[in-house]
Scaffold this active site. Structure first.
Site, PDB file in Angstrom:
ATOM      1  N   GLU A  49       0.664  -1.364  -0.175  1.00 45.17           N
ATOM      2  CA  GLU A  49      -0.053   0.064   0.293  1.00 45.17           C
ATOM      3  C   GLU A  49       0.917   1.060  -0.192  1.00 45.17           C
ATOM      4  O   GLU A  49       1.849   1.290   0.791  1.00 45.17           O
ATOM      5  CB  GLU A  49      -0.708   0.124   1.570  1.00 45.17           C
ATOM      6  CG  GLU A  49      -2.203  -0.635   1.428  1.00 45.17           C
ATOM      7  CD  GLU A  49      -2.768  -1.250   1.909  1.00 45.17           C
ATOM      8  OE1 GLU A  49      -3.307   0.062   3.025  1.00 45.17           O
ATOM      9  OE2 GLU A  49      -3.887  -1.338   2.846  1.00 45.17           O
ATOM     10  N   ASP A  60      -5.113   8.886  10.393  1.00 51.15           N
ATOM     11  CA  ASP A  60      -4.096   8.514  10.280  1.00 51.15           C
ATOM     12  C   ASP A  60      -3.408   9.252  11.750  1.00 51.15           C
ATOM     13  O   ASP A  60      -3.880   9.884  12.520  1.00 51.15           O
ATOM     14  CB  ASP A  60      -2.852   9.009   9.367  1.00 51.15           C
ATOM     15  CG  ASP A  60      -3.191   8.629   7.991  1.00 51.15           C
ATOM     16  OD1 ASP A  60      -3.798   7.535   7.724  1.00 51.15           O
ATOM     17  OD2 ASP A  60      -2.941   9.382   7.020  1.00 51.15           O
TER      18      ASP A  60
END
Length: 266
Positions: A49, A60
C-alpha cells in the site's frame, strides 16, 4: 483476476494469510521511501500500500501523520506516487495506492485512474469514500482494470457491510478499531468479530488493519484474516533509524519477522 486477487488466491492456497505493508511516498524523502518499499517486497511483503501524503489525514495516527507532514514539507507531489507504484510493480508485488478522496478529485478521477494503470498500479484504497458516493471512481477503475477497495469497521451495520463488500474488488479492508490508526500493544477480539460478520456478506478476501507491530501479533491476526495490514510499525522503523542504511535494514528485519508471523498463523 487482478494482481491483488491473484496474490491473495495464491496465499490462501498455500494455507497462509498475505502480508500487506504500507508506507507513505516521500518519507524520509522520495527516493528513500521507494527504496524502502522495494526492500519490503524483497523481505516478504506480498502487497504494498503506497500512501499519498495529505494535509488533513483525519484517520491517521501520529506516526503516519508526522511522516506525511515531512513528505509534504520536502516537496513530495502526487506524480511521485506513480513513480513509487512503478518501482513496486517492477519489484514483483501489486501496488495499491491508499489516499483520501480529495487529491484524486482535484487531479481528475479519469486521469488518475489512467495514470495509475499506466504506472502498473493494481488499484486504490479510499478510506473516506463510501461506495454510494464513489460511482465515478468505480467506473474509472473498472475501465482501467483497477481494484476499488472500500473499508468496513466495527460500527458497520449489516446493511453497510453488505453494500460495502458488494462494491469492493480485490479484497475488503477491515479497519478493526475505531478512531485513528496506529501500532497496538495487543490484539483484542474486535478484529475477529468484524471479520466473522463480514464473511457472512462476501466471498472476497478480508484484510485486517489493526495496528500490528510484531510477528506474534501478525500470527494472531493471520489465524482468522486473509491478509494482515501493517503500516505504523513500518513507518516507525524508518523514523527511528539513524541512517538510510539502518532504515532499510530495520524495514527488512521487521518485514521478515512479520512474514514469518503470517505463515505461523494458520
Amino acid at each position: 483476476m487482478s494482481g491483488v486477487a491473484e496474490v491473495l488466491a495464491k496465499t490462501r492456497a498455500a494455507g497462509r494469510a498475505a502480508l500487506v505493508g504500507y508506507l507513505p511516498v516521500g518519507f524520509p524523502d522520495v527516493s528513500g521511501s521507494i527504496e524502502a518499499m522495494v526492500a519490503m517486497v524483497e523481505a516478504g511483503v506480498d502487497i504494498v500500500e503506497i500512501g499519498l501524503p495529505y494535509t488533513d489525514p483525519l484517520m491517521d495516527g501520529p506516526v503516519i501523520a508526522h511522516a506525511a507532514d515531512v513528505a509534504l514539507e520536502n516537496g513530495t507531489r502526487l506524480k511521485d506516487t506513480f513513480t513509487a507504484v512503478r518501482a513496486v510493480a517492477d519489484a514483483g508485488a501489486p501496488a495499491l495506492v491508499m489516499t483520501y478522496w480529495n487529491p484524486v478529485l482535484r487531479y481528475g478521477v479519469d486521469r488518475f485512474a489512467s495514470d495509475l494503470a499506466k504506472a502498473g498500479g493494481s488499484g486504490l484504497i479510499t478510506p473516506d469514500l463510501i461506495p454510494e458516493e464513489g460511482a465515478d471512481w468505480i467506473a474509472a477503475a473498472e475501465h482501467n482494470d483497477l481494484d476499488h477497495v472500500f473499508l468496513v469497521a466495527p460500527s458497520s451495520t449489516p446493511q453497510r457491510l453488505r453494500s460495502t463488500t458488494s462494491a469492493c474488488t480485490g479484497f475488503v479492508y477491515a479497519a478493526s478499531s475505531m478512531g485513528v490508526t496506529g501500532a497496538r500493544t495487543s490484539v483484542g477480539d474486535a478484529a475477529q468479530v468484524l471479520v466473522t460478520r463480514t464473511r457472512l456478506m462476501t466471498d472476497l478476501p478480508i484484510c485486517v488493519g489493526l495496528g500490528v507491530s510484531t510477528g506474534a501479533q501478525a500470527a494472531q491476526v493471520a489465524a482468522f484474516a486473509d491478509g494482515v495490514i501493517v503500516g505504523s510499525a513500518l513507518v516507525r522503523a524508518l523514523t527511528d533509524a539513524g541512517s538510510p542504511d539502518q532504515a532499510l535494514n530495520a524495514v527488512r528485519e521487521l518485514c521478515a519477522e512479520l512474514a514469518a508471523g503470517v505463515r505461523k498463523g494458520r
